[in-house]
Design a protein around this motif. Structure first.
Motif, mmCIF file in Angstrom:
data_model
loop_
_atom_site.group_PDB
_atom_site.id
_atom_site.type_symbol
_atom_site.label_atom_id
_atom_site.label_comp_id
_atom_site.label_asym_id
_atom_site.label_seq_id
_atom_site.Cartn_x
_atom_site.Cartn_y
_atom_site.Cartn_z
ATOM 1 N N PHE A 110 0.882 -1.180 0.000
ATOM 2 C CA PHE A 110 0.000 0.000 0.000
ATOM 3 C C PHE A 110 0.910 1.218 0.000
ATOM 4 C CE2 PHE A 110 -3.855 2.273 0.991
ATOM 5 C CZ PHE A 110 -3.490 3.303 1.850
ATOM 6 N N TYR A 113 1.818 7.787 -4.303
ATOM 7 C CA TYR A 113 2.835 8.174 -5.283
ATOM 8 C C TYR A 113 2.353 9.405 -6.026
ATOM 9 C CZ TYR A 113 0.134 5.935 -9.082
ATOM 10 O OH TYR A 113 -0.836 5.595 -9.999
ATOM 11 N N ASP A 118 5.128 5.210 -10.226
ATOM 12 C CA ASP A 118 4.904 4.614 -8.902
ATOM 13 C C ASP A 118 6.059 4.869 -7.945
ATOM 14 O OD1 ASP A 118 2.718 1.768 -9.229
ATOM 15 O OD2 ASP A 118 2.853 3.558 -10.477
ATOM 16 N N MET A 122 4.608 11.216 -3.635
ATOM 17 C CA MET A 122 3.708 12.363 -3.711
ATOM 18 C C MET A 122 4.459 13.545 -3.098
ATOM 19 S SD MET A 122 -0.124 12.785 -2.097
ATOM 20 C CE MET A 122 -0.655 11.185 -2.648
ATOM 21 N N GLY A 177 -1.714 13.531 -6.173
ATOM 22 C CA GLY A 177 -1.113 12.206 -6.291
ATOM 23 C C GLY A 177 -2.187 11.148 -6.232
ATOM 24 N N LYS A 178 -1.744 9.886 -6.113
ATOM 25 C CA LYS A 178 -2.664 8.760 -6.051
ATOM 26 C C LYS A 178 -2.203 7.786 -4.978
ATOM 27 C CE LYS A 178 -3.931 9.099 -10.930
ATOM 28 N NZ LYS A 178 -3.940 8.429 -12.262
ATOM 29 N N ILE A 179 -3.108 6.908 -4.614
ATOM 30 C CA ILE A 179 -2.815 5.875 -3.631
ATOM 31 C C ILE A 179 -3.116 4.538 -4.261
ATOM 32 C CG2 ILE A 179 -3.458 4.945 -1.378
ATOM 33 C CD1 ILE A 179 -4.054 7.877 -0.571
ATOM 34 N N LYS A 180 -2.220 3.583 -4.087
ATOM 35 C CA LYS A 180 -2.339 2.317 -4.783
ATOM 36 C C LYS A 180 -2.212 1.140 -3.812
ATOM 37 C CE LYS A 180 -0.880 1.913 -9.055
ATOM 38 N NZ LYS A 180 -0.025 1.748 -10.272
ATOM 39 N N PHE A 181 -2.953 0.113 -4.123
ATOM 40 C CA PHE A 181 -2.940 -1.145 -3.392
ATOM 41 C C PHE A 181 -2.608 -2.242 -4.391
ATOM 42 C CE2 PHE A 181 -3.952 -4.250 -0.376
ATOM 43 C CZ PHE A 181 -4.952 -5.116 -0.818
ATOM 44 N N VAL A 182 -1.584 -3.032 -4.082
ATOM 45 C CA VAL A 182 -1.110 -4.055 -5.010
ATOM 46 C C VAL A 182 -1.014 -5.381 -4.265
ATOM 47 C CG1 VAL A 182 0.763 -4.730 -6.572
ATOM 48 C CG2 VAL A 182 0.293 -2.305 -6.174
#
Lengths: 186, 140
Positions: A110, A113, A118, A122, A177-182
């Motif tokens: 989590f 960025y 990626d 941010m 920015g964005k928030i990512k879950f991988v």
């Protein structure tokens, strides 16, 4: 696969529509700025018109106090890990789109960025994150290289990940920015 | 887009994802995991692994005969497969990407074939120390 996002509130929960809702990290009240180099005192949900949605029953606020301490909803300092029920966010990954198969997860992360690359953080924020019930210290999860690692989970048709966040501006002005879950599954 | 794996076993048989005993079943592990379990139970291994995307075959490095003379051919000792999913959230957007990561494992390195499940964009990546979730049995 299907992701769903639930905001855990001071009382109860609220399902988040990721395409229609936003999470706000604020000063004392909705829409107020966080002072420079300080962490948020409240966490909220809005719609995409920036209309306050959570009103008087706000998202659990987990304020970074130190690398392994937190204030939950304004309470006195306590040590991590944060109880799962006190985290602001619950991410659920289920296999409804996979015919209901049972899958194990591994390598989940989590992070925030810059919204383009990626690995690029941010700009202008510290983005602290911790996994509920697991993390004994905060991670400044800004940029994929600094992602918060989430614990592997054994085979099931649904997986919950509880995440606490705390944000501090390191410069004045709006942040983007964005928030990512991988995650990886099989 | 249609995508499936095709595995050739050491006894010469070929198994297709989504066919026969390798359908997706509610509450059961995915077909690939069941394949690895069956291989162990039957003391078999894979000699090749392919992806078929919209009818087009992509052949991972194989233990079988190669039709191309490209110098000394290295043979993989086992294979693994997993899926990667990414989701952007929280900021008034919802965007997800999913990938399949099919890996040929060699003595000291791994060759990954990674395919975006939506647009078929494909990457080949070489790694070392990759620890797979669901490996097939190694060649003994």
């Amino acid at each position: 696969m299907a992701f769903s996002l639930t905001a855990q509130l001071t009382t109860g929960t609220r399902t988040i529509d990721p395409s229609a809702n936003r999470i706000w990290w604020n000063g004392a009240t909705f829409g107020t700025n966080i002072p420079l180099s300080q962490y948020q005192d409240s966490t909220h949900i809005s719609d995409t018109d920036d209309t306050h949605v959570c009103l008087t029953n706000h998202v659990n606020n987990t304020k970074y106090l130190g690398v392994s301490t937190v204030s939950v909803n304004g309470s006195a300092s306590s040590s991590l890990p944060i109880d799962t029920g006190s985290c602001g966010l619950k991410l659920t990954f289920d296999t409804s789109d996979l015919g209901g198969a049972s899958v194990a997860t591994s390598g989940a992360t989590f992070y925030a960025y810059d919204g383009t690359n990626d690995i690029s953080p941010m700009s202008g924020v510290n983005f602290q994150a911790a996994e509920g019930g697991q993390s004994t210290h905060w991670t400044n999860a800004n940029g994929s290289a600094s992602a918060l690692p989430l614990v592997d989970q054994s085979a099931a048709t649904s997986h919950d990940f509880y995440i606490a966040t705390s944000v501090s501006p390191t410069s004045i002005g709006a942040k983007t920015g964005k928030i990512k879950f991988v995650l990886t599954y099989i | 887009m249609s995508l499936c794996w095709v595995a050739t076993l050491s006894d010469g048989t070929q198994e297709w994802e989504h066919e026969g005993e390798y359908e997706v079943l509610p509450g059961e592990r995915l077909p690939w995991v069941r394949l690895t379990e069956n291989l162990r139970d039957r003391d078999q291994h894979l000699v090749s692994l392919d992806l078929v995307i919209d009818g087009k075959w992509i052949h991972l490095p194989s233990r079988e005969w190669s039709q191309f003379s490209t110098g000394k051919i290295l043979l993989p000792i086992f294979y693994s497969l997993s899926y990667i999913v990414e989701s952007e959230i929280l900021m008034g957007i919802q965007h997800s990407e999913s990938y399949i990561d099919v890996v040929a494992h060699f003595e000291n390195f791994q060759v990954h074939l990674i395919v975006n499940a939506e647009d078929e964009e494909t990457w080949i990546q070489v790694s070392e120390d990759f620890n797979p979730m669901a490996p097939t049995p190694s060649v003994s």
